[in-house]
Scaffold this motif. Structure first.
Motif, short mmCIF file in Angstrom:
data_model
loop_
_atom_site.label_atom_id
_atom_site.label_comp_id
_atom_site.label_asym_id
_atom_site.label_seq_id
_atom_site.Cartn_x
_atom_site.Cartn_y
_atom_site.Cartn_z
N GLN A 1 -51.18 6.19 -10.23
CA GLN A 1 -49.89 6.23 -9.53
C GLN A 1 -48.82 5.59 -10.40
OE1 GLN A 1 -49.94 4.80 -5.49
NE2 GLN A 1 -51.33 6.41 -4.81
N PRO A 2 -48.53 6.19 -11.55
CA PRO A 2 -47.52 5.62 -12.46
C PRO A 2 -46.12 5.78 -11.89
CG PRO A 2 -48.22 7.76 -13.25
CD PRO A 2 -49.11 7.44 -12.08
N ILE A 3 -45.24 4.87 -12.27
CA ILE A 3 -43.82 4.97 -11.88
C ILE A 3 -42.96 5.28 -13.10
CG2 ILE A 3 -44.03 3.51 -9.84
CD1 ILE A 3 -43.01 1.17 -11.54
N ASP A 4 -43.60 5.38 -14.26
CA ASP A 4 -42.89 5.69 -15.50
C ASP A 4 -43.86 6.40 -16.43
OD1 ASP A 4 -41.00 5.77 -17.54
OD2 ASP A 4 -40.33 3.70 -17.17
N THR A 5 -43.36 6.84 -17.56
CA THR A 5 -44.20 7.51 -18.54
C THR A 5 -45.17 6.53 -19.20
OG1 THR A 5 -44.22 8.80 -20.59
CG2 THR A 5 -42.47 7.18 -20.34
N ASN A 6 -46.33 7.01 -19.59
CA ASN A 6 -47.28 6.20 -20.33
C ASN A 6 -47.21 6.47 -21.83
OD1 ASN A 6 -49.10 4.51 -18.51
ND2 ASN A 6 -49.19 6.48 -17.45
N ASP A 7 -46.18 7.19 -22.24
CA ASP A 7 -46.03 7.54 -23.66
C ASP A 7 -45.23 6.51 -24.43
OD1 ASP A 7 -47.44 9.88 -23.18
OD2 ASP A 7 -45.63 11.02 -22.71
N THR A 8 -44.65 5.54 -23.73
CA THR A 8 -43.86 4.50 -24.40
C THR A 8 -44.34 3.13 -23.97
OG1 THR A 8 -42.18 4.38 -22.67
CG2 THR A 8 -41.85 6.03 -24.40
N VAL A 9 -44.05 2.14 -24.79
CA VAL A 9 -44.42 0.77 -24.47
C VAL A 9 -43.72 0.31 -23.19
CG1 VAL A 9 -44.33 -1.63 -25.25
CG2 VAL A 9 -44.87 0.19 -26.88
N THR A 10 -42.44 0.63 -23.08
CA THR A 10 -41.67 0.23 -21.89
C THR A 10 -42.24 0.87 -20.63
OG1 THR A 10 -39.66 0.02 -23.24
CG2 THR A 10 -39.38 0.16 -20.85
#
Length: 277
Positions: free
Chosen positions: A233-242
């Motif tokens: 259940q991500p709230i942001d992309t997992n492609d960046t550190v942030t």
């Protein structure tokens, strides 16, 4: 001789007195079948009224075709049904008003709690690590995992324990609410003896944080639950550190008790608060 024969012939004539009760019985049966046929499509209350009329007729001698009793009972039953229906409508109106009042009161209470949390976040310079969100189902407190745990660990940091204690104190006045603690991770895999996957890691983090909240004796453990959502259940992309930093989090949900039926036109507006430093 002829007179004697006439007397004998008269004596041999069969007794027909049974015909009178027999004809009465047939008339009653015919009337019964006619009445039953006529009420075959009526509702239950009318059938009960008819049954009562038959009981009255056979017990008190009222004529079976005297329909005044049936009409009176049917009318009384109709009035009773109307009265009951009106009372039910009044109860529904009162319940609706009460539900609306409770929803409004709950909304005000949760808004007050959100302001209290936001004030604490601002005062302690935690706006980059915590945020609150009030929506139609819950007041959600989101805490970045960097503020709580070391990498690949489910042990709550000492400074984070103070944060959990402070949050618990602010929640004391809401101890009758269901509170759910949820752990989330990013997509980077983990495979250790303690945590074979992100499922175990996210669940253990939620449990450990919940245990600190429950050190406050004002809470009933029955109102609490802890679950792990792993990376799903991500709230942001997992492609960046942030993005991965945002996805690694613990959420505390104060669940509403009075939730309106889902209706896009009547949904409560979502209020997200991110306090600037």
């Amino acid at each position: 001789m002829s007179k004697r024969r006439r007397e004998q012939h008269h004596e041999e004539h069969p007794d027909e007195s049974w015909l009178l009760p027999y004809s009465d019985l047939m008339t009653l049966l015919l009337a019964l079948f006619i009445v039953l046929y006529s009420v075959s499509a009526v509702n239950t209350s009318k059938l009960e009224a008819l049954s009562q009329a038959f009981k009255t007729a056979f017990s008190s001698g009222v004529g079976i075709l005297d329909h005044s009793t049936i009409l009176d009972n049917t009318e009384n039953n109709k009035k009773t049904e109307d009265t009951k229906r009106n009372k039910d409508k009044d109860k529904e109106k009162d319940s609706s008003k009460s539900q609306a009042a409770l929803q409004q009161e709950e909304q005000q209470n949760l808004e007050q709690l959100q302001k209290q949390l936001d004030k604490y976040i601002e005062k302690n310079g935690l706006s980059s690590q915590l945020e609150t969100q009030l929506n139609q189902s819950e007041l959600l407190i989101t805490i970045r995992d960097t503020a709580l745990f070391s990498s690949a660990s489910a042990t709550v940091k000492p400074e984070a324990q103070k944060l959990a204690t402070a949050i618990a104190q602010m929640l004391e006045g809401y101890s009758d609410y269901e509170i759910q603690v949820t752990g989330h991770t990013d997509t980077r895999p983990i495979n250790t003896l303690e945590f074979p996957s992100n499922w175990e890691l996210s669940t253990k983090r939620a449990i450990n944080f919940m245990k600190i909240l429950l050190e406050n004796t004002s809470f009933d453990p029955k109102k609490f639950s802890a679950i792990g959502k792993s990376e799903y259940q991500p709230i942001d992309t997992n492609d960046t550190v942030t993005g991965r930093d945002r996805n690694r989090r613990v959420e505390i949900s104060i669940l509403r008790k009075y939730v309106e039926p889902t209706n896009p036109e009547n949904e409560l507006s979502v209020e997200t608060s991110t306090v600037s430093q």
